[in-house]
Motif scaffolding. Structure first.
Motif, PDB file in Angstrom:
ATOM      1  N   ARG A   1      -4.798   1.169  -3.966  1.00 38.47           N
ATOM      2  CA  ARG A   1      -3.494   1.776  -3.678  1.00 38.47           C
ATOM      3  C   ARG A   1      -2.345   1.066  -4.380  1.00 38.47           C
ATOM      4  NH1 ARG A   1      -2.768   1.837   2.440  1.00 38.47           N
ATOM      5  NH2 ARG A   1      -5.029   1.634   2.483  1.00 38.47           N
ATOM      6  N   PHE A   2      -2.570  -0.191  -4.805  1.00 36.14           N
ATOM      7  CA  PHE A   2      -1.505  -0.960  -5.448  1.00 36.14           C
ATOM      8  C   PHE A   2      -1.697  -1.112  -6.957  1.00 36.14           C
ATOM      9  CE2 PHE A   2      -1.457  -2.574  -1.046  1.00 36.14           C
ATOM     10  CZ  PHE A   2      -0.143  -2.310  -0.730  1.00 36.14           C
ATOM     11  N   ARG A   3      -2.643  -0.421  -7.519  1.00 38.30           N
ATOM     12  CA  ARG A   3      -2.962  -0.601  -8.929  1.00 38.30           C
ATOM     13  C   ARG A   3      -1.736  -0.336  -9.815  1.00 38.30           C
ATOM     14  NH1 ARG A   3      -8.601   1.591 -10.632  1.00 38.30           N
ATOM     15  NH2 ARG A   3      -9.072  -0.217  -9.315  1.00 38.30           N
ATOM     16  N   ASP A   4      -1.402  -1.330 -10.641  1.00 43.56           N
ATOM     17  CA  ASP A   4      -0.278  -1.260 -11.589  1.00 43.56           C
ATOM     18  C   ASP A   4       1.069  -1.073 -10.897  1.00 43.56           C
ATOM     19  OD1 ASP A   4      -2.083  -1.464 -13.729  1.00 43.56           O
ATOM     20  OD2 ASP A   4      -2.409   0.703 -13.724  1.00 43.56           O
ATOM     21  N   ARG A   5       1.164  -1.484  -9.643  1.00 35.34           N
ATOM     22  CA  ARG A   5       2.407  -1.275  -8.909  1.00 35.34           C
ATOM     23  C   ARG A   5       3.001  -2.574  -8.342  1.00 35.34           C
ATOM     24  NH1 ARG A   5      -0.058   3.851  -7.838  1.00 35.34           N
ATOM     25  NH2 ARG A   5       1.446   5.563  -7.971  1.00 35.34           N
ATOM     26  N   LEU A   6       2.350  -3.698  -8.509  1.00 35.50           N
ATOM     27  CA  LEU A   6       2.817  -4.945  -7.915  1.00 35.50           C
ATOM     28  C   LEU A   6       3.386  -5.902  -8.960  1.00 35.50           C
ATOM     29  CD1 LEU A   6      -0.050  -5.710  -5.349  1.00 35.50           C
ATOM     30  CD2 LEU A   6       2.142  -4.566  -4.931  1.00 35.50           C
TER      31      LEU A   6
ATOM     32  N   ILE B   1       7.173  -3.731  -5.160  1.00 40.03           N
ATOM     33  CA  ILE B   1       6.239  -2.607  -5.236  1.00 40.03           C
ATOM     34  C   ILE B   1       6.953  -1.476  -5.962  1.00 40.03           C
ATOM     35  CG2 ILE B   1       4.752  -1.049  -3.922  1.00 40.03           C
ATOM     36  CD1 ILE B   1       5.275  -3.075  -1.543  1.00 40.03           C
ATOM     37  N   THR B   2       6.386  -1.008  -7.054  1.00 39.09           N
ATOM     38  CA  THR B   2       7.005   0.046  -7.854  1.00 39.09           C
ATOM     39  C   THR B   2       6.329   1.387  -7.572  1.00 39.09           C
ATOM     40  OG1 THR B   2       5.526  -0.310  -9.745  1.00 39.09           O
ATOM     41  CG2 THR B   2       7.553  -1.624  -9.662  1.00 39.09           C
ATOM     42  N   LYS B   3       7.050   2.465  -7.853  1.00 38.17           N
ATOM     43  CA  LYS B   3       6.523   3.830  -7.712  1.00 38.17           C
ATOM     44  C   LYS B   3       5.873   4.020  -6.334  1.00 38.17           C
ATOM     45  CE  LYS B   3       5.493   4.002 -12.670  1.00 38.17           C
ATOM     46  NZ  LYS B   3       4.431   4.154 -13.690  1.00 38.17           N
ATOM     47  N   THR B   4       6.611   3.733  -5.300  1.00 33.70           N
ATOM     48  CA  THR B   4       6.065   3.771  -3.951  1.00 33.70           C
ATOM     49  C   THR B   4       5.643   5.183  -3.537  1.00 33.70           C
ATOM     50  OG1 THR B   4       8.316   3.975  -3.097  1.00 33.70           O
ATOM     51  CG2 THR B   4       7.349   1.763  -3.126  1.00 33.70           C
TER      52      THR B   4
END
Length: 272
Positions: free
Chosen positions: A82-87, A98-101
């Motif tokens: 769920r956090f792939r490429d977002r942390l 956290i990006t693109k929530t």
């Protein structure tokens, strides 16, 4: 004796500090609009050489990111899908971004600084709000009266409030919390009303406004197209036509049945 007393005081202070750290269950509430970025801040302004920062998520306290200052190591764990490429981790403060929530990022977060300090966050992710739709309420009993019945609506929303404002004052409102449902809020105005009305949908961090144009939506109801729009008018005409056809068929069948009965009554009985 003094040394023992001093040790006891220091030990009590140490226990008080631990209880103060781990016994504090205060959770900081953080909100973000879906698609935006959000940062969960540590209490640090700068990391020291021996600091270890670990971020965990959810009831399973899954490790999602960490900084080991001494080894100059920053790690985010992309295997947590769920956090792939977002942390992103701030190497100076240890804060987590956290990006693109999305809705799946909502929940409880924990940051542990070394082994003796923890902080907790609860992140709420709000959906982007649609612009409310104002339409004529064709089902209202006042359709042919001197007043105009309207309804403001939104679909599939949760944690929102839908409100009517007259000028700048709240006129009426309806709210929904957990369930994702459709909301409708009626309004009755006079045809010649010169006040300004607005329908507003809002949550804790954003809102959308739709202004009412009374002259555009509110007409006398002599013409169904004016009252309810062409689509509703067509539906009404079709239903009226079907009812009319059914009535004609019934009357024709009834007349034929009566004629048949009359002809049967005129046939003389055969002589035996």
């Amino acid at each position: 004796m003094k040394k023992m007393f001093l040790k006891s005081v220091l030990f009590c202070f140490y226990l008080w500090r631990l209880v103060g750290v781990f016994g504090d269950d205060e959770v900081k509430s953080v909100s973000v609009l879906e698609g935006d970025s959000v940062t969960l801040n540590t209490s640090l302004t700068e990391l020291t050489d021996d600091d270890l920062i670990q971020w965990r998520f959810g009831n399973e306290i899954t490790l999602i990111a960490e900084i080991t200052k001494q080894a100059n190591r920053i790690a985010v764990y992309d295997d947590v899908r769920r956090f792939r490429d977002r942390l992103k981790l701030d190497k100076q403060t240890g804060s987590l971004t956290i990006t693109k929530t999305t809705a799946k990022h909502a929940g409880r977060y924990e940051v542990e600084i070394n082994i003796y300090s923890r902080s907790f966050f609860y992140l709420t992710v709000y959906a982007r709000l649609p612009v409310p739709v104002i339409s004529r309420d064709c089902s209202s009993s006042s359709l042919s009266s001197s007043s105009c019945s309207l309804v403001c609506s939104v679909v599939n929303m949760s944690h929102v409030t839908l409100s009517w404002y007259k000028e700048n004052s709240l006129f009426s409102k309806i709210s929904v919390s957990d369930l994702s449902i459709s909301l409708s809020l009626p309004l009755e105005v006079e045809y010649q009303d010169k006040n300004t009305y607005s329908c507003v949908i809002n949550n804790h961090i954003s809102n959308q406004i739709q202004h009412l144009n009374i002259s555009k939506l509110c007409h006398t109801c002599s013409d169904s197209v004016h009252c309810c729009g062409s689509t509703e008018a067509v539906i009404r005409l079709v239903l009226s036509a079907l009812v009319g056809m059914a009535t004609v068929i019934f009357l024709v069948y009834d007349i034929r049945f009566k004629i048949a009965e009359s002809d049967h009554a005129r046939i003389p009985l055969s002589q035996t």
